[in-house]
Write a protein that holds these residues in place. Structure first.
Motif, PDB file in Angstrom:
ATOM      1  N   VAL A 258       5.924 -24.334  26.586  1.00 13.82           N
ATOM      2  CA  VAL A 258       4.889 -25.441  26.744  1.00 13.82           C
ATOM      3  C   VAL A 258       5.191 -26.551  27.638  1.00 13.82           C
ATOM      4  CG1 VAL A 258       3.408 -26.961  25.374  1.00 13.82           C
ATOM      5  CG2 VAL A 258       4.082 -24.692  24.427  1.00 13.82           C
ATOM      6  N   GLU A 259       4.351 -26.793  28.640  1.00 16.77           N
ATOM      7  CA  GLU A 259       4.606 -27.857  29.534  1.00 16.77           C
ATOM      8  C   GLU A 259       3.851 -29.105  29.139  1.00 16.77           C
ATOM      9  OE1 GLU A 259       3.807 -26.533  33.496  1.00 16.77           O
ATOM     10  OE2 GLU A 259       4.408 -24.504  33.212  1.00 16.77           O
ATOM     11  N   ARG A 260       4.377 -30.219  29.643  1.00 15.31           N
ATOM     12  CA  ARG A 260       3.542 -31.365  29.370  1.00 15.31           C
ATOM     13  C   ARG A 260       2.538 -31.807  30.263  1.00 15.31           C
ATOM     14  NH1 ARG A 260       4.061 -31.844  24.381  1.00 15.31           N
ATOM     15  NH2 ARG A 260       5.717 -31.002  23.585  1.00 15.31           N
ATOM     16  N   PHE A 261       2.262 -31.082  31.260  1.00 14.87           N
ATOM     17  CA  PHE A 261       0.966 -31.080  32.216  1.00 14.87           C
ATOM     18  C   PHE A 261      -0.030 -30.330  31.658  1.00 14.87           C
ATOM     19  CE2 PHE A 261      -1.105 -30.119  36.076  1.00 14.87           C
ATOM     20  CZ  PHE A 261      -1.072 -31.322  36.704  1.00 14.87           C
ATOM     21  N   THR A 262      -0.976 -31.062  31.557  1.00 20.70           N
ATOM     22  CA  THR A 262      -2.393 -30.576  30.929  1.00 20.70           C
ATOM     23  C   THR A 262      -3.475 -30.645  31.972  1.00 20.70           C
ATOM     24  OG1 THR A 262      -2.894 -32.379  29.875  1.00 20.70           O
ATOM     25  CG2 THR A 262      -1.730 -30.664  28.461  1.00 20.70           C
ATOM     26  N   PRO A 263      -4.512 -29.686  32.189  1.00 19.67           N
ATOM     27  CA  PRO A 263      -4.413 -28.537  31.258  1.00 19.67           C
ATOM     28  C   PRO A 263      -3.416 -27.212  32.006  1.00 19.67           C
ATOM     29  CG  PRO A 263      -6.362 -28.234  32.695  1.00 19.67           C
ATOM     30  CD  PRO A 263      -5.618 -29.855  32.873  1.00 19.67           C
TER      31      PRO A 263
ATOM     32  N   ILE B 193      -1.776 -20.948  35.325  1.00 20.56           N
ATOM     33  CA  ILE B 193      -2.297 -22.017  36.275  1.00 20.56           C
ATOM     34  C   ILE B 193      -2.001 -23.469  35.704  1.00 20.56           C
ATOM     35  CG2 ILE B 193      -4.548 -22.832  37.465  1.00 20.56           C
ATOM     36  CD1 ILE B 193      -5.866 -20.089  36.587  1.00 20.56           C
ATOM     37  N   ARG B 194      -1.242 -24.148  36.412  1.00 25.94           N
ATOM     38  CA  ARG B 194      -0.815 -25.487  36.218  1.00 25.94           C
ATOM     39  C   ARG B 194      -1.977 -26.446  36.799  1.00 25.94           C
ATOM     40  NH1 ARG B 194       3.781 -22.590  37.219  1.00 25.94           N
ATOM     41  NH2 ARG B 194       5.440 -22.779  35.548  1.00 25.94           N
ATOM     42  N   GLY B 195      -2.701 -27.150  35.534  1.00 25.45           N
ATOM     43  CA  GLY B 195      -3.650 -28.059  36.319  1.00 25.45           C
ATOM     44  C   GLY B 195      -4.983 -27.707  36.405  1.00 25.45           C
TER      45      GLY B 195
ATOM     46  N   VAL C 200      -5.148 -24.810  22.747  1.00 26.54           N
ATOM     47  CA  VAL C 200      -4.013 -25.554  21.891  1.00 26.54           C
ATOM     48  C   VAL C 200      -3.703 -26.790  22.535  1.00 26.54           C
ATOM     49  CG1 VAL C 200      -1.678 -25.070  21.297  1.00 26.54           C
ATOM     50  CG2 VAL C 200      -3.131 -23.271  21.526  1.00 26.54           C
ATOM     51  N   ASP C 201      -3.591 -27.691  21.565  1.00 24.95           N
ATOM     52  CA  ASP C 201      -3.463 -29.367  21.716  1.00 24.95           C
ATOM     53  C   ASP C 201      -2.054 -29.404  21.780  1.00 24.95           C
ATOM     54  OD1 ASP C 201      -2.769 -31.860  21.414  1.00 24.95           O
ATOM     55  OD2 ASP C 201      -4.523 -32.394  20.469  1.00 24.95           O
ATOM     56  N   ILE C 202      -1.384 -29.715  22.789  1.00 27.90           N
ATOM     57  CA  ILE C 202       0.289 -29.777  22.775  1.00 27.90           C
ATOM     58  C   ILE C 202       0.709 -31.008  21.887  1.00 27.90           C
ATOM     59  CG2 ILE C 202       0.246 -28.837  25.119  1.00 27.90           C
ATOM     60  CD1 ILE C 202       0.968 -31.719  26.338  1.00 27.90           C
ATOM     61  N   GLN C 203      -0.074 -31.659  21.528  1.00 26.00           N
ATOM     62  CA  GLN C 203       0.219 -32.883  20.583  1.00 26.00           C
ATOM     63  C   GLN C 203       0.554 -32.559  19.185  1.00 26.00           C
ATOM     64  OE1 GLN C 203       1.366 -35.786  21.799  1.00 26.00           O
ATOM     65  NE2 GLN C 203       0.815 -35.045  24.043  1.00 26.00           N
TER      66      GLN C 203
ATOM     67  N   THR D 244      -4.628  -5.879  16.237  1.00 25.17           N
ATOM     68  CA  THR D 244      -5.605  -5.762  17.307  1.00 25.17           C
ATOM     69  C   THR D 244      -5.656  -6.819  18.194  1.00 25.17           C
ATOM     70  OG1 THR D 244      -6.866  -3.945  16.236  1.00 25.17           O
ATOM     71  CG2 THR D 244      -7.984  -5.397  18.038  1.00 25.17           C
ATOM     72  N   SER D 245      -5.687  -8.016  17.039  1.00 17.81           N
ATOM     73  CA  SER D 245      -5.936  -9.350  18.105  1.00 17.81           C
ATOM     74  C   SER D 245      -4.763  -9.668  18.793  1.00 17.81           C
ATOM     75  CB  SER D 245      -6.278 -10.520  16.991  1.00 17.81           C
ATOM     76  OG  SER D 245      -5.469 -10.487  16.090  1.00 17.81           O
ATOM     77  N   ALA D 246      -3.396  -9.225  18.186  1.00 16.80           N
ATOM     78  CA  ALA D 246      -2.041  -9.845  18.666  1.00 16.80           C
ATOM     79  C   ALA D 246      -2.130  -9.014  20.080  1.00 16.80           C
ATOM     80  CB  ALA D 246      -1.069  -9.426  17.941  1.00 16.80           C
ATOM     81  N   SER D 247      -2.544  -7.750  20.221  1.00 19.87           N
ATOM     82  CA  SER D 247      -2.231  -7.214  21.546  1.00 19.87           C
ATOM     83  C   SER D 247      -3.633  -7.297  22.634  1.00 19.87           C
ATOM     84  CB  SER D 247      -2.210  -5.739  21.373  1.00 19.87           C
ATOM     85  OG  SER D 247      -3.338  -5.206  20.857  1.00 19.87           O
ATOM     86  N   ALA D 248      -4.542  -8.173  22.280  1.00 22.09           N
ATOM     87  CA  ALA D 248      -5.554  -8.288  23.274  1.00 22.09           C
ATOM     88  C   ALA D 248      -5.310  -9.508  24.193  1.00 22.09           C
ATOM     89  CB  ALA D 248      -6.922  -8.734  22.550  1.00 22.09           C
ATOM     90  N   ALA D 249      -5.628  -9.486  25.491  1.00 17.31           N
ATOM     91  CA  ALA D 249      -5.445 -10.427  26.324  1.00 17.31           C
ATOM     92  C   ALA D 249      -6.232 -11.549  25.913  1.00 17.31           C
ATOM     93  CB  ALA D 249      -5.910 -10.149  27.796  1.00 17.31           C
ATOM     94  N   GLU D 250      -5.687 -12.743  26.406  1.00 18.55           N
ATOM     95  CA  GLU D 250      -6.356 -13.969  26.063  1.00 18.55           C
ATOM     96  C   GLU D 250      -5.582 -15.110  26.956  1.00 18.55           C
ATOM     97  OE1 GLU D 250      -5.701 -15.641  21.882  1.00 18.55           O
ATOM     98  OE2 GLU D 250      -3.664 -15.500  22.031  1.00 18.55           O
ATOM     99  N   LEU D 251      -6.730 -16.218  27.199  1.00 20.74           N
ATOM    100  CA  LEU D 251      -6.337 -17.271  28.159  1.00 20.74           C
ATOM    101  C   LEU D 251      -6.042 -18.541  27.033  1.00 20.74           C
ATOM    102  CD1 LEU D 251      -5.845 -18.223  31.190  1.00 20.74           C
ATOM    103  CD2 LEU D 251      -8.507 -18.811  30.976  1.00 20.74           C
ATOM    104  N   VAL D 252      -4.744 -18.849  27.108  1.00 16.36           N
ATOM    105  CA  VAL D 252      -4.408 -20.091  26.253  1.00 16.36           C
ATOM    106  C   VAL D 252      -4.503 -21.318  27.163  1.00 16.36           C
ATOM    107  CG1 VAL D 252      -2.476 -21.082  24.910  1.00 16.36           C
ATOM    108  CG2 VAL D 252      -3.154 -18.640  25.039  1.00 16.36           C
ATOM    109  N   MET D 253      -5.447 -22.312  26.752  1.00 16.98           N
ATOM    110  CA  MET D 253      -5.629 -23.444  27.472  1.00 16.98           C
ATOM    111  C   MET D 253      -4.777 -24.508  26.546  1.00 16.98           C
ATOM    112  SD  MET D 253      -9.052 -25.629  28.210  1.00 16.98           S
ATOM    113  CE  MET D 253      -8.702 -27.086  28.940  1.00 16.98           C
ATOM    114  N   PHE D 254      -3.462 -24.918  27.149  1.00 15.31           N
ATOM    115  CA  PHE D 254      -2.805 -26.029  26.789  1.00 15.31           C
ATOM    116  C   PHE D 254      -3.432 -27.346  27.068  1.00 15.31           C
ATOM    117  CE2 PHE D 254       0.475 -22.718  26.763  1.00 15.31           C
ATOM    118  CZ  PHE D 254       0.920 -22.721  25.291  1.00 15.31           C
TER     119      PHE D 254
END
Length: 119
Positions: A75-80, A94-96, A60-63, A17-27
């Motif tokens: 994963v991009e190095r540009f955050t967020p 959305i970049r930035g 998600v912390d890119i470090q 169930t959780s794998a198929s739900a939409a989520e917004l990942v913030m790197f």
């Protein structure tokens, strides 16, 4: 034994169930002033909005090592960087952080793609 079987079935169902739900990942990363701006302007309210309920936030912390279940996201190095995912696929990003009004506009646009997908 029966309890173990029921617990296993429950765990598999919860994961599916959780794998198929939409989520917004913030790197994000430590020291990112734009991440901090998002935290001040959007963060406190996000989970209580319709958008936040439809696509819960996952930070998600890119470090750090990227979690295996989202390792398919470039994963991009540009955050967020905000990536909308659904059913194991990237829907948009959305970049930035472009400010609160533009963020909501861009997020709404990405969420509308979920509607298009459901049709």
């Amino acid at each position: 034994m029966f309890r173990l079987l029921i617990a296993g079935i429950f765990a598999i169902t919860a994961f599916a169930t959780s794998a198929s739900a939409a989520e917004l990942v913030m790197f994000e990363q430590r020291g990112c002033i734009w991440c901090e701006a998002w935290d001040r302007e959007i963060g406190p309210a996000y989970a209580n909005t319709e958008e936040g309920k439809r696509a819960p936030l996952r930070r998600v912390d890119i470090q750090q090592e990227i979690p295996v279940d989202i390792s398919y996201i470039p994963v991009e190095r540009f955050t967020p960087t905000f990536v909308l995912v659904d059913d194991g696929k990237e829907i948009g990003r959305i970049r930035g952080y472009p400010g609160d009004e533009f963020f909501w506009f861009l997020l709404s646009d990405m969420l509308s793609k979920l509607d298009d997908k459901a049709s």
